[in-house]
Scaffold this active site. Structure first.
Site, PDB file in Angstrom:
ATOM      1  N   THR A 186       0.795  -1.311   0.112  1.00  0.00           N
ATOM      2  CA  THR A 186       0.072  -0.232   0.038  1.00  0.00           C
ATOM      3  C   THR A 186       0.927   1.213   0.105  1.00  0.00           C
ATOM      4  OG1 THR A 186       0.056   0.109   2.580  1.00  0.00           O
ATOM      5  CG2 THR A 186      -1.795  -1.199   1.300  1.00  0.00           C
ATOM      6  N   GLU A 331      -5.807  -3.940  -0.685  1.00  0.00           N
ATOM      7  CA  GLU A 331      -6.281  -4.807   0.280  1.00  0.00           C
ATOM      8  C   GLU A 331      -7.556  -5.751  -0.170  1.00  0.00           C
ATOM      9  OE1 GLU A 331      -5.381  -1.605   1.049  1.00  0.00           O
ATOM     10  OE2 GLU A 331      -4.850  -1.370   2.875  1.00  0.00           O
ATOM     11  N   LYS A 440     -15.146  17.733  10.987  1.00  0.00           N
ATOM     12  CA  LYS A 440     -15.719  17.792  12.087  1.00  0.00           C
ATOM     13  C   LYS A 440     -16.257  19.205  12.755  1.00  0.00           C
ATOM     14  CE  LYS A 440     -14.445  13.002  13.603  1.00  0.00           C
ATOM     15  NZ  LYS A 440     -12.818  12.917  13.395  1.00  0.00           N
ATOM     16  N   TRP A 445     -20.808  16.570  10.612  1.00  0.00           N
ATOM     17  CA  TRP A 445     -19.510  16.051   9.703  1.00  0.00           C
ATOM     18  C   TRP A 445     -19.772  16.499   8.311  1.00  0.00           C
ATOM     19  CZ3 TRP A 445     -17.688  10.220  10.645  1.00  0.00           C
ATOM     20  CH2 TRP A 445     -17.291   9.963  12.088  1.00  0.00           C
TER      21      TRP A 445
HETATM   22  P1  AMP Z   1      -5.454   1.905  -3.075  1.00  0.00           P
HETATM   23  O1  AMP Z   1      -5.184   0.819  -2.241  1.00  0.00           O
HETATM   24  O2  AMP Z   1      -4.157   2.739  -3.377  1.00  0.00           O
HETATM   25  O3  AMP Z   1      -6.025   1.634  -4.508  1.00  0.00           O
HETATM   26  O4  AMP Z   1      -6.463   2.976  -2.253  1.00  0.00           O
HETATM   27  C1  AMP Z   1      -7.749   2.515  -2.001  1.00  0.00           C
HETATM   28  C2  AMP Z   1      -8.286   3.781  -1.436  1.00  0.00           C
HETATM   29  O5  AMP Z   1      -8.648   4.623  -2.339  1.00  0.00           O
HETATM   30  C3  AMP Z   1      -9.713   3.456  -0.999  1.00  0.00           C
HETATM   31  O6  AMP Z   1      -9.673   2.669   0.487  1.00  0.00           O
HETATM   32  C4  AMP Z   1     -10.474   4.683  -0.844  1.00  0.00           C
HETATM   33  O7  AMP Z   1     -10.257   5.843   0.072  1.00  0.00           O
HETATM   34  C5  AMP Z   1      -9.918   5.202  -2.338  1.00  0.00           C
HETATM   35  N1  AMP Z   1     -10.781   4.988  -3.470  1.00  0.00           N
HETATM   36  C6  AMP Z   1     -10.659   4.116  -4.273  1.00  0.00           C
HETATM   37  N2  AMP Z   1     -11.512   4.081  -5.144  1.00  0.00           N
HETATM   38  C7  AMP Z   1     -12.248   5.092  -5.040  1.00  0.00           C
HETATM   39  C8  AMP Z   1     -13.614   5.881  -5.371  1.00  0.00           C
HETATM   40  N3  AMP Z   1     -14.169   5.265  -6.415  1.00  0.00           N
HETATM   41  N4  AMP Z   1     -14.096   6.757  -4.791  1.00  0.00           N
HETATM   42  C9  AMP Z   1     -13.395   7.317  -3.625  1.00  0.00           C
HETATM   43  N5  AMP Z   1     -12.339   6.794  -3.179  1.00  0.00           N
HETATM   44  C10 AMP Z   1     -12.000   5.864  -3.739  1.00  0.00           C
END
Ligand code: AMP
Length: 544
Positions: A186, A331, A440, A445
């Site tokens: 990540t 994940e 907040k 929120w």
């Molecule tokens: P990654 O592991 O780098 O792909 O990041 C995952 C995170 O990206 C998720 O937990 C979200 O916070 C954000 N994310 C992924 N897709 C979206 C989406 N369509 N809209 C908003 N946030 C997203």
């Protein structure tokens, strides 16, 4: 228990490329190479070379379970590595080259990569880091002899030479389907990056879901261009789903600018493309400035960050391209939800469709999800209550590599995504924030994503981020940080007036600041932690 009488064939990644070779052998894979020219070959050729590569890996002394790193773009040689490495039982560690140098050193050492395969672009980067990479026995530069650079990398080999020495006779070993196949860290906005270790089983099950009609509907009728990199959650599973379905694959190499992507979409008659909002902004702006429309493209998958309403509108109105909004995370392999509308939505007008399309969508079969409050009580699925989004399923992590971060599941196997969302009665999920980015204000929120979505709809705004800044009375108030489009001029007052048209008064940001660039993470998300630090002392104007 009465055992079923069906074959226990283990699910395997090698079976995907074997299938594509046997039943879609003449289907093309097209690559814009790092060296420059367009390269074309077929699934049959790719499989043949993956087997030669598996022999080469064995000749380098690599064994099942060994981690093999890649620092590479979406190119055909990376595709071959996907199948050769996992297929022979080793673990493909796709390294994100956009991570900070210290993070790359950390993850290579943490993963104990034995060899690293590297595209020409990243050779200088690895040369600077090589002395710190303790476990690496050698480097393979992903090019041919003619393009081999002078390099200080120890034990450097040429990819094509390595392959040329090998036979294409190779039988993929039968592996336990639960054994590790690939590893992706990540991006680690706080603390060190953590490794997500996929298995053959999780990868193949996830691929079925990518191909499913209510997933991303990948089939042999598609020509797919993944702009999402193969180092970002396995190109969202497309590198596996394409051979599973026999779709033609178009790999864009190192060039992600609007003109280069447009050219490939057009020349290869691409029907489906996938990527984060930032790349689509470049593409749409290129189309607008050059006066061209996307002619063959039918669908674009937008994920990785929220798809702004104005972007969905531009694709659908200006180009007649259907937007599929999707959500997931490393994940989760990564697919969690896909925003496919239901039959009852067919008669909705354009605005009502957009209201749904900005949502991240419904879970695909295999992903269970719920929202809870901080005390883990489940919240209603009414489209209004928002809380911590939790997931579970066979392609969702059980825990990070080498136990980093401790136990990540609760007693009922739920994984807390760190996202905050609503869920409506039809199962459509909408992300309102990352839990650490929520604002907040007083007792309420405020969703930063909602505000950003409105800001981006302003014609002068290219990119927007909303962060919380401390406030003596309300504890936090939203601050809007804006990068304007090239040659556009707009004032703070005009932006605030635009926001006030669409939002309740208490949601309107207290101030707007203009910046030349916003900081991004290695996967293209806005680095809000950095913005919060940068604007921690920002003086909000006095209330009216
Ligand atoms: P990654 O592991 O780098 O792909 O990041 C995952 C995170 O990206 C998720 O937990 C979200 O916070 C954000 N994310 C992924 N897709 C979206 C989406 N369509 N809209 C908003 N946030 C997203």
């Amino acid at each position: 228990m009465l055992a079923g009488l069906m074959q226990p064939s283990p699910l395997s990644i090698a079976s995907l490329i074997e299938f594509a070779d046997r039943f879609h052998g003449s289907t093309e894979l097209v690559t814009r190479t790092v060296e420059g020219p367009i390269h074309r070959y077929t699934y049959h050729d790719a499989h043949r070379r993956a087997k030669m590569l598996a022999n080469a890996l064995a000749a380098l002394g690599l064994h099942s379970g060994d981690r093999i790193g890649t620092l590479a773009w979406n190119v055909h040689r990376h595709f071959e590595l996907y199948f050769a490495v996992s297929g022979m039982g080793a673990v493909l560690h796709t390294i994100n080259p956009r991570l900070f140098a210290e993070q790359i050193v950390y993850i290579v050492n943490h993963a104990e990569d034995r060899w690293i395969f590297v595209d020409l672009t990243f050779v200088p980067l690895l040369e600077r880091l090589a002395e710190h990479l303790q476990s690496v026995a050698g480097y393979v530069i992903m090019t041919d002899e003619a393009s081999m650079p002078e390099t200080s990398l120890p034990n450097a080999r040429c990819y094509e030479t390595l392959l040329a020495e090998q036979s294409a006779e190779y039988s993929w070993p039968v592996l336990d389907e639960t054994c590790a196949s690939s590893l992706c860290y990540t991006s680690g906005t706080t603390g060190n990056p953590k490794g997500v270790l996929y298995s053959h089983r999780s990868t193949v099950l996830h691929s079925f879901c990518v191909c499913a009609a209510d997933g991303l509907a990948v089939s042999s009728r598609e020509v797919i261009l993944p702009v999402v990199p193969m180092f970002h959650a396995n190109a969202w599973g497309v590198a596996y789903a394409a051979p599973m379905s026999g779709a033609k694959l178009v790999l864009p190499g190192a060039k992600m600018d609007g003109a280069s992507i447009f050219e490939l979409l057009h020349d290869e008659r691409v029907t489906l493309t996938l990527g984060v909002p930032t790349v689509w902004l470049m593409l749409l702006d290129y189309c607008e400035s050059s006066g061209q429309a996307l002619s063959h493209l039918e669908r674009v998958v937008i994920g990785g960050a929220a798809a702004p309403r104005s972007m969905i509108e531009r694709f659908e109105r200006d180009h007649d391209v259907e937007v599929i909004h999707a959500w997931g995370m490393t994940e989760m392999s990564p697919l969690g939800t896909v925003c496919n509308l239901l039959p009852k939505h067919a008669t909705l007008d354009a605005e009502a469709r957009l209201d749904l399309k900005v949502k991240q969508g419904r879970p695909v079969y295999g992903v269970d999800l719920k929202i809870t409050d901080d005390e883990n009580h489940e919240l209603p699925r009414d489209g209004r209550a928002f809380g911590r989004l939790k997931v579970r399923g066979p392609w969702i992590t059980n825990g990070y590599f080498r136990g980093e971060g401790g136990a990540v599941l609760d007693d009922e196997q739920w994984f807390d995504t760190g996202d905050v969302s609503t869920l409506d009665p039809d199962g459509f999920m909408q992300i309102t924030d990352r839990s650490k980015d929520v604002i907040k204000s007083g007792g309420e929120w405020i969703s930063s994503i909602d505000l950003e979505n409105h800001a981006i709809g302003h014609p002068a705004v290219a990119e927007a981020a909303v962060i919380a800044v401390p406030h003596p009375k309300w504890s936090e108030r939203p601050l809007l940080v804006v990068r304007t489009r090239e040659n556009a001029t707009v004032t703070r007052e005009e932006i605030l007036a635009w926001m006030a048209q669409k939002l309740a008064k208490w949601q309107v940001p207290d101030d707007v600041v203009f910046v030349d660039a916003l900081p991004h993470t290695a996967t293209g998300k806005i680095r809000k932690l950095e913005l919060r630090q940068q604007f921690a002392e920002h003086q909000l104007p006095d209330e009216d």
